[in-house]
Motif scaffolding. Structure first.
Motif, PDB file in Angstrom:
ATOM      1  N   PRO A  46      47.230 -74.855  33.604  1.00  0.00           N
ATOM      2  CA  PRO A  46      46.331 -74.551  32.480  1.00  0.00           C
ATOM      3  C   PRO A  46      45.337 -75.676  32.197  1.00  0.00           C
ATOM      4  CG  PRO A  46      48.389 -75.376  31.637  1.00  0.00           C
ATOM      5  CD  PRO A  46      48.546 -75.328  33.136  1.00  0.00           C
ATOM      6  N   GLU A  47      44.251 -75.321  31.568  1.00  0.00           N
ATOM      7  CA  GLU A  47      43.354 -76.322  30.995  1.00  0.00           C
ATOM      8  C   GLU A  47      44.054 -76.937  29.776  1.00  0.00           C
ATOM      9  OE1 GLU A  47      40.293 -77.177  32.228  1.00  0.00           O
ATOM     10  OE2 GLU A  47      40.738 -75.809  33.893  1.00  0.00           O
ATOM     11  N   LEU A  48      43.671 -78.148  29.428  1.00  0.00           N
ATOM     12  CA  LEU A  48      44.292 -78.811  28.288  1.00  0.00           C
ATOM     13  C   LEU A  48      44.066 -77.999  27.008  1.00  0.00           C
ATOM     14  CD1 LEU A  48      45.750 -81.267  27.087  1.00  0.00           C
ATOM     15  CD2 LEU A  48      43.509 -82.371  26.816  1.00  0.00           C
ATOM     16  N   GLY A  49      45.175 -77.618  26.347  1.00  0.00           N
ATOM     17  CA  GLY A  49      45.097 -76.863  25.105  1.00  0.00           C
ATOM     18  C   GLY A  49      44.616 -75.429  25.264  1.00  0.00           C
ATOM     19  N   GLU A  50      44.665 -74.917  26.481  1.00  0.00           N
ATOM     20  CA  GLU A  50      44.137 -73.574  26.746  1.00  0.00           C
ATOM     21  C   GLU A  50      44.790 -72.501  25.892  1.00  0.00           C
ATOM     22  OE1 GLU A  50      44.062 -70.418  30.524  1.00  0.00           O
ATOM     23  OE2 GLU A  50      44.209 -72.573  30.913  1.00  0.00           O
ATOM     24  N   HIS A  51      46.052 -72.689  25.551  1.00  0.00           N
ATOM     25  CA  HIS A  51      46.794 -71.637  24.851  1.00  0.00           C
ATOM     26  C   HIS A  51      47.054 -71.970  23.384  1.00  0.00           C
ATOM     27  CE1 HIS A  51      47.705 -71.306  29.193  1.00  0.00           C
ATOM     28  NE2 HIS A  51      47.564 -70.020  28.956  1.00  0.00           N
ATOM     29  N   ASN A  52      46.341 -72.955  22.863  1.00  0.00           N
ATOM     30  CA  ASN A  52      46.550 -73.350  21.463  1.00  0.00           C
ATOM     31  C   ASN A  52      46.444 -72.171  20.502  1.00  0.00           C
ATOM     32  OD1 ASN A  52      46.847 -75.957  22.286  1.00  0.00           O
ATOM     33  ND2 ASN A  52      45.071 -76.786  21.200  1.00  0.00           N
ATOM     34  N   ASP A  53      45.310 -71.481  20.534  1.00  0.00           N
ATOM     35  CA  ASP A  53      45.077 -70.409  19.564  1.00  0.00           C
ATOM     36  C   ASP A  53      46.093 -69.285  19.707  1.00  0.00           C
ATOM     37  OD1 ASP A  53      42.926 -72.018  19.004  1.00  0.00           O
ATOM     38  OD2 ASP A  53      41.452 -70.404  19.015  1.00  0.00           O
ATOM     39  N   ALA A  54      46.349 -68.870  20.946  1.00  0.00           N
ATOM     40  CA  ALA A  54      47.261 -67.740  21.159  1.00  0.00           C
ATOM     41  C   ALA A  54      48.672 -68.064  20.686  1.00  0.00           C
ATOM     42  CB  ALA A  54      47.266 -67.353  22.640  1.00  0.00           C
ATOM     43  N   ILE A  55      49.151 -69.266  21.002  1.00  0.00           N
ATOM     44  CA  ILE A  55      50.510 -69.637  20.609  1.00  0.00           C
ATOM     45  C   ILE A  55      50.623 -69.777  19.093  1.00  0.00           C
ATOM     46  CG2 ILE A  55      52.253 -71.463  20.737  1.00  0.00           C
ATOM     47  CD1 ILE A  55      51.274 -71.972  23.628  1.00  0.00           C
ATOM     48  N   LEU A  56      49.659 -70.441  18.488  1.00  0.00           N
ATOM     49  CA  LEU A  56      49.723 -70.633  17.032  1.00  0.00           C
ATOM     50  C   LEU A  56      49.560 -69.318  16.281  1.00  0.00           C
ATOM     51  CD1 LEU A  56      47.753 -73.989  16.721  1.00  0.00           C
ATOM     52  CD2 LEU A  56      50.214 -73.636  16.514  1.00  0.00           C
ATOM     53  N   LYS A  57      48.724 -68.420  16.786  1.00  0.00           N
ATOM     54  CA  LYS A  57      48.606 -67.093  16.164  1.00  0.00           C
ATOM     55  C   LYS A  57      49.933 -66.349  16.228  1.00  0.00           C
ATOM     56  CE  LYS A  57      43.639 -66.383  16.899  1.00  0.00           C
ATOM     57  NZ  LYS A  57      42.614 -65.630  17.688  1.00  0.00           N
ATOM     58  N   SER A  58      50.647 -66.521  17.360  1.00  0.00           N
ATOM     59  CA  SER A  58      51.947 -65.848  17.491  1.00  0.00           C
ATOM     60  C   SER A  58      52.964 -66.387  16.496  1.00  0.00           C
ATOM     61  CB  SER A  58      52.482 -66.003  18.914  1.00  0.00           C
ATOM     62  OG  SER A  58      52.942 -67.328  19.163  1.00  0.00           O
ATOM     63  N   LEU A  59      52.743 -67.619  16.014  1.00  0.00           N
ATOM     64  CA  LEU A  59      53.624 -68.208  14.999  1.00  0.00           C
ATOM     65  C   LEU A  59      53.166 -67.894  13.578  1.00  0.00           C
ATOM     66  CD1 LEU A  59      54.208 -71.768  16.553  1.00  0.00           C
ATOM     67  CD2 LEU A  59      55.770 -69.809  16.600  1.00  0.00           C
ATOM     68  N   GLY A  60      52.045 -67.159  13.458  1.00  0.00           N
ATOM     69  CA  GLY A  60      51.582 -66.744  12.147  1.00  0.00           C
ATOM     70  C   GLY A  60      50.468 -67.574  11.559  1.00  0.00           C
ATOM     71  N   TYR A  61      49.910 -68.495  12.331  1.00  0.00           N
ATOM     72  CA  TYR A  61      48.819 -69.335  11.834  1.00  0.00           C
ATOM     73  C   TYR A  61      47.502 -68.558  11.864  1.00  0.00           C
ATOM     74  CZ  TYR A  61      51.800 -73.498  11.957  1.00  0.00           C
ATOM     75  OH  TYR A  61      52.807 -74.406  11.719  1.00  0.00           O
ATOM     76  N   SER A  62      46.719 -68.687  10.804  1.00  0.00           N
ATOM     77  CA  SER A  62      45.418 -68.024  10.735  1.00  0.00           C
ATOM     78  C   SER A  62      44.363 -68.835  11.479  1.00  0.00           C
ATOM     79  CB  SER A  62      44.991 -67.871   9.270  1.00  0.00           C
ATOM     80  OG  SER A  62      44.725 -69.158   8.701  1.00  0.00           O
ATOM     81  N   LYS A  63      43.197 -68.211  11.718  1.00  0.00           N
ATOM     82  CA  LYS A  63      42.100 -68.913  12.377  1.00  0.00           C
ATOM     83  C   LYS A  63      41.669 -70.130  11.560  1.00  0.00           C
ATOM     84  CE  LYS A  63      40.000 -65.070  14.927  1.00  0.00           C
ATOM     85  NZ  LYS A  63      38.749 -64.288  15.119  1.00  0.00           N
ATOM     86  N   ILE A  64      41.642 -69.968  10.244  1.00  0.00           N
ATOM     87  CA  ILE A  64      41.232 -71.076   9.375  1.00  0.00           C
ATOM     88  C   ILE A  64      42.224 -72.233   9.469  1.00  0.00           C
ATOM     89  CG2 ILE A  64      40.889 -71.784   6.977  1.00  0.00           C
ATOM     90  CD1 ILE A  64      39.821 -68.968   6.414  1.00  0.00           C
ATOM     91  N   ARG A  65      43.502 -71.894   9.435  1.00  0.00           N
ATOM     92  CA  ARG A  65      44.537 -72.925   9.494  1.00  0.00           C
ATOM     93  C   ARG A  65      44.521 -73.628  10.852  1.00  0.00           C
ATOM     94  NH1 ARG A  65      46.770 -77.140   7.764  1.00  0.00           N
ATOM     95  NH2 ARG A  65      49.033 -77.322   7.964  1.00  0.00           N
ATOM     96  N   ILE A  66      44.300 -72.876  11.921  1.00  0.00           N
ATOM     97  CA  ILE A  66      44.235 -73.468  13.260  1.00  0.00           C
ATOM     98  C   ILE A  66      43.069 -74.450  13.339  1.00  0.00           C
ATOM     99  CG2 ILE A  66      43.788 -72.975  15.702  1.00  0.00           C
ATOM    100  CD1 ILE A  66      45.320 -70.326  15.287  1.00  0.00           C
ATOM    101  N   GLN A  67      41.938 -74.077  12.757  1.00  0.00           N
ATOM    102  CA  GLN A  67      40.789 -74.972  12.770  1.00  0.00           C
ATOM    103  C   GLN A  67      41.066 -76.232  11.957  1.00  0.00           C
ATOM    104  OE1 GLN A  67      37.991 -74.580  14.717  1.00  0.00           O
ATOM    105  NE2 GLN A  67      37.710 -76.726  14.070  1.00  0.00           N
ATOM    106  N   GLU A  68      41.783 -76.088  10.854  1.00  0.00           N
ATOM    107  CA  GLU A  68      42.150 -77.249  10.052  1.00  0.00           C
ATOM    108  C   GLU A  68      43.026 -78.217  10.862  1.00  0.00           C
ATOM    109  OE1 GLU A  68      44.110 -75.630   6.676  1.00  0.00           O
ATOM    110  OE2 GLU A  68      42.268 -75.179   5.577  1.00  0.00           O
ATOM    111  N   LEU A  69      43.970 -77.649  11.598  1.00  0.00           N
ATOM    112  CA  LEU A  69      44.842 -78.481  12.441  1.00  0.00           C
ATOM    113  C   LEU A  69      44.043 -79.183  13.525  1.00  0.00           C
ATOM    114  CD1 LEU A  69      47.871 -76.035  12.814  1.00  0.00           C
ATOM    115  CD2 LEU A  69      47.837 -78.158  11.495  1.00  0.00           C
ATOM    116  N   ARG A  70      43.061 -78.469  14.055  1.00  0.00           N
ATOM    117  CA  ARG A  70      42.202 -79.064  15.095  1.00  0.00           C
ATOM    118  C   ARG A  70      41.361 -80.205  14.500  1.00  0.00           C
ATOM    119  NH1 ARG A  70      40.512 -74.583  17.100  1.00  0.00           N
ATOM    120  NH2 ARG A  70      41.902 -74.579  18.890  1.00  0.00           N
ATOM    121  N   ASP A  71      40.826 -79.979  13.314  1.00  0.00           N
ATOM    122  CA  ASP A  71      40.014 -81.009  12.661  1.00  0.00           C
ATOM    123  C   ASP A  71      40.831 -82.252  12.323  1.00  0.00           C
ATOM    124  OD1 ASP A  71      37.849 -79.292  12.813  1.00  0.00           O
ATOM    125  OD2 ASP A  71      38.074 -78.545  10.738  1.00  0.00           O
ATOM    126  N   LYS A  72      42.109 -82.077  12.045  1.00  0.00           N
ATOM    127  CA  LYS A  72      42.977 -83.200  11.695  1.00  0.00           C
ATOM    128  C   LYS A  72      43.625 -83.836  12.930  1.00  0.00           C
ATOM    129  CE  LYS A  72      45.695 -82.460   8.119  1.00  0.00           C
ATOM    130  NZ  LYS A  72      46.648 -81.763   7.210  1.00  0.00           N
TER     131      LYS A  72
END
Length: 404
Positions: free
Chosen positions: A375-401
């Motif tokens: 995989p590319e680095l972090g390629e599955h970040n969004d898909a995995i976190l969405k499967s755990l119930g994280y929203s797009k906004i929350r995922i972006q917050e985690l990325r920003d931090k």
């Protein structure tokens, strides 16, 4: 048509592992259908992503050791990063790490931490020296394990210094043993509902790899005879495994027992000369080092009169085990290797190429292995976190931090 599932379909793995011994067990599992989530450091990733990187191609090291897995970046020093890891572990069957001993415990994902979250977790820890002993806390590498484990003697020549090899034998052996340990741990967890920690090491794998030759050395309390041949057994029940060069210097190997000796010598056309020199019985080579060396020298001269292909074919036709000694490139093109798909081809769309890669060492009649790419680095970040119930906004917050 429904795509066939691998034999490990439904098994979930979370791996905080780098390098080779710590990643190959999970590559093998991914080949067989397991979902493997590789945890990497945000913005950096597994340091081996740039190891042995060829122009216009991905890293051969990273690709070989991480194909078919998913990449999730997590800062495990951040509480939010550890919480995501814990959520993944709650749903996982296997957790793997090969950090320096003590690091996982220090950072909150040792076995005692994770079994509280998931009592059925199979926790795999790979180290250099093993969990006990005077050097248990030291880091380990393939070269270190080859050096300590005795394999250098396997390919040594009399009078020459011992050397470690270019192929990562210790890493791969440890990885394959770890894979077997994981399968046993999964079976136990499934049948008893209880998980456990499995420790294996680079050094432990090398000791196992030495097999019966190590047992013989320990029982005799002396090192084996090294060089071009292993001549084993007794004068009454001898056996030989030896390498020879043909007229062009191309090497090959043969192996047989004493009962096959005369058949082999006859098929090769060597019987008359060998008999004349007193080598009509393989057992004479066991009686003394002098007789052994004389016999091998005679065979050296005879095999130097013809081609490797000829000798190998004659011996195989006589039902004697024989094979050319391949270089790595020759091995990758060997007809049996290709016919069994031990080496296969995979398409790399990003690079516009179809490249040769390792195939699977197993053939499953109903649930065949499927070879992926790394995989590319972090390629599955969004898909995995969405499967755990994280929203797009929350995922972006985690990325920003810089949590992911």
């Amino acid at each position: 048509m429904t795509e066939s599932r691998g034999p490990l379909d439904g098994v979930k793995v979370v791996a905080c592992s780098t390098a080779q011994a710590g990643t190959v067990p999970y590559v093998l599992m991914a080949d067989l259908g397991a979902e493997v989530i590789k945890i990497e450091l945000p913005g950096v990733g597994d340091p081996s992503r740039t190891t042995s990187q060829l122009p216009g191609l991905p890293s051969t090291y990273f690709e070989t050791n991480n194909r078919g897995v998913k990449s999730l970046t997590l800062n495990l020093k951040a509480a939010e990063g550890r919480e995501i890891l814990y959520q993944l572990v709650r749903e996982a069957d296997v957790f793997g790490q090969n950090f320096r001993p003590g690091a996982a415990e220090k950072n909150g994902f040792g076995y005692e931490d994770l079994k509280k979250i998931n009592p059925k977790i199979v926790y795999v820890s790979i180290s250099g020296y093993g969990p006990r002993g005077p050097h248990a806390m030291l880091p380990g590498t393939d070269a270190m394990a080859q050096a300590l484990g005795g394999i250098a003697e396997a390919y040594s020549a009399p009078g020459q210094p011992l050397k470690t090899g270019i192929v990562s034998v210790a890493d791969e052996t440890c990885a394959i043993l770890a894979f077997g340990g994981i399968m046993a741990g999964l079976y136990c967890a499934k049948t008893t509902g209880v998980g456990q920690k499995i420790d294996t090491s680079l050094l432990g794998g090398q000791i196992r790899l030495m097999g019966w030759t190590l047992t013989t050395a320990m029982w005799k309390d002396e090192n084996p005879v090294t060089g071009q041949a292993r001549i084993m057994g007794t004068a009454e029940r001898p056996a030989i495994s030896a390498s020879f060069n043909d007229r062009d210097g191309k090497p090959f190997v043969l192996q047989m027992g004493g009962r096959e000796w005369n058949k082999a010598m006859s098929a090769l056309g060597f019987e008359a000369e060998m008999t004349a020199k007193g080598f009509d019985d393989l057992g004479v080579a066991v009686t003394s080092a002098e007789r052994r060396e004389a016999m091998l020298k005679t065979l050296d001269g005879l095999f130097a009169t013809g081609s490797r292909d000829k000798w190998v074919e004659i011996l195989r036709q006589a039902d004697i085990v024989s094979a050319p000694i391949n270089t790595l490139l020759e091995a990758s093109n060997d007809p049996d290797v290709l016919a069994n798909a031990y080496v296969t081809e995979v398409e790399y769309p990003k690079h516009g190429k179809t490249l040769k890669v390792h195939g699977s060492p197993w053939h499953f009649s109903e649930t065949p292995a499927k070879i992926g790419i790394a995989p590319e680095l972090g390629e599955h970040n969004d898909a995995i976190l969405k499967s755990l119930g994280y929203s797009k906004i929350r995922i972006q917050e985690l990325r920003d931090k810089n949590v992911i």
